[in-house]
Design an enzyme around this catalytic site. Structure first.
Site, PDB file in Angstrom:
ATOM      1  CB  SER A  28     -33.474 -22.513   9.094  1.00 57.76           C
ATOM      2  OG  SER A  28     -34.704 -22.700   9.749  1.00 57.76           O
ATOM      3  NE  ARG A  51     -25.874 -20.246  15.463  1.00 56.64           N
ATOM      4  CZ  ARG A  51     -26.150 -21.532  15.502  1.00 56.64           C
ATOM      5  NH1 ARG A  51     -25.644 -22.353  14.616  1.00 56.64           N
ATOM      6  NH2 ARG A  51     -26.907 -22.025  16.462  1.00 56.64           N
ATOM      7  CG  HIS A  54     -31.176 -19.199  11.703  1.00 47.97           C
ATOM      8  ND1 HIS A  54     -31.091 -19.323  13.063  1.00 47.97           N
ATOM      9  CD2 HIS A  54     -32.169 -20.018  11.313  1.00 47.97           C
ATOM     10  CE1 HIS A  54     -32.000 -20.197  13.473  1.00 47.97           C
ATOM     11  NE2 HIS A  54     -32.663 -20.634  12.435  1.00 47.97           N
TER      12      HIS A  54
END
Lengths: 222, 222
Positions: A28, A51, A54
């Site tokens: 990812s 992040r 994500h």
């Protein structure tokens, strides 16, 4: 008396997918780095941006992300020193991965405080906003994370302009259609001497806010 | 001994913003209805879509939203009958507004179950996926809400294809870059006899999943 539960077995596998948690994270993050425009951010904010992307599934989130140059170092230092995280939303609090916190830091949300309904009525504002005033004695040196209510971010700025103790960092990512974009513009435009991170516009919310906190809590991505 | 805490007062107001919670909701929902293309959805899914848009700040979420025609009635009936909500994410569980639940329904997430780490290792899959197997005895008639892990949605489909008890409804909105879009395509394409709601593509997550549950829990918007 209930019968002894048997250990469940994995269902017959029919779909093709990656089922290794660490491998999913690595793939990812690699996809995000390949697709996102991360160059305009402070270098130490790169893992934070990754992040946050994500947590939302949207690489173009980066285009609306604004990070004060001192934000990452200030937030990391505060958390390493044991500072609490103050938030306006239970979902943000539950999204903080406790194992990533460097000092088992407290994560505080005053929404459940029994004094809150009366206080919000008295103040003439939302519970999310008034709840921050109930945490004023924990504000100094803290990391404040607003992941839901624009009124909470406006209220925080007004507390600071009135001379409230300075937090170490503000993650200001309220979401929505009424006041969200304006509250984040105000965060960027109002100098209260505290570094900030925000996502301009309507996007925001508890997931990206918790993602930012989880990235700030520990430098290692996995 | 700490001094008696004084009641905080509202900070001096400097910004112009709506500070009435109910007015913010009403104005937000009106903005969403004015800007979103809601016509392609089942009529009874309109309030669900509006609340999901509200939770993400993105009106174009509707373009990726797919709702089985029986989903809303099935989920509402189940919740009114006292069915539990089963979820893969603590953030989803904490995002369910308990006051909206018609029967003080249980909201279950097995991520904290002490058997889980060993079970996930044994199964060779993620904790999020294995956690659903720990809830198999609560599956029948439940509302399952996947708001984080694609592996959990694949695992659920595989359990159902293996003959697991039927939930009443599946809210399948995992997020991310590895497997998320594919897991949701599989949800739409695989007939397990359970109505579903999903958001195609990478977008998803705990906020929109909790928003869907909150809309299904009570018909009244406010």
């Amino acid at each position: 008396m209930p019968s002894t539960p048997t250990t469940p077995t994995r269902p017959t596998r029919r779909f093709e997918y990656v089922d290794d948690g660490a491998a999913i994270y690595r793939a990812s993050f690699a996809t995000i780095r390949a697709e996102s425009r991360l160059d305009s951010l402070p270098a130490d904010a790169e893992t934070v941006a990754v992040r946050m992307v994500h947590g939302t599934g949207q690489t173009d989130l980066v285009d609306d992300l604004r990070v004060h140059p001192a934000l990452v170092s200030a937030a990391r230092s505060a958390l390493r020193a044991g500072a609490p995280i103050l938030t306006d939303a239970r979902m943000v609090a539950s999204g903080v991965t406790r194992a990533r916190l460097p000092r088992d830091n407290e994560v505080l949300c005053a929404l459940g405080d029994p004094r809150l309904p009366a206080l919000a009525r008295e103040m003439g504002t939302t519970r999310s906003a008034a709840a921050l005033s109930l945490l004023e004695d924990r504000l100094e040196g803290s990391v404040v994370a607003i992941g839901n209510a624009p009124t909470a971010l406006f209220h925080l700025l007004e507390m600071l302009l009135d001379g409230a103790p300075r937090p170490a960092a503000i993650i200001g990512c309220p979401v929505g259609f009424i006041g969200a974009a304006e509250s984040k513009d105000a965060l960027v435009a109002t100098d209260v001497g505290v570094p900030w991170l925000t996502v301009l516009g309507r996007r925001g919310g508890s997931a990206m806010t918790a993602s930012a906190l989880n990235a700030l809590a520990r430098e290692e991505e996995l």
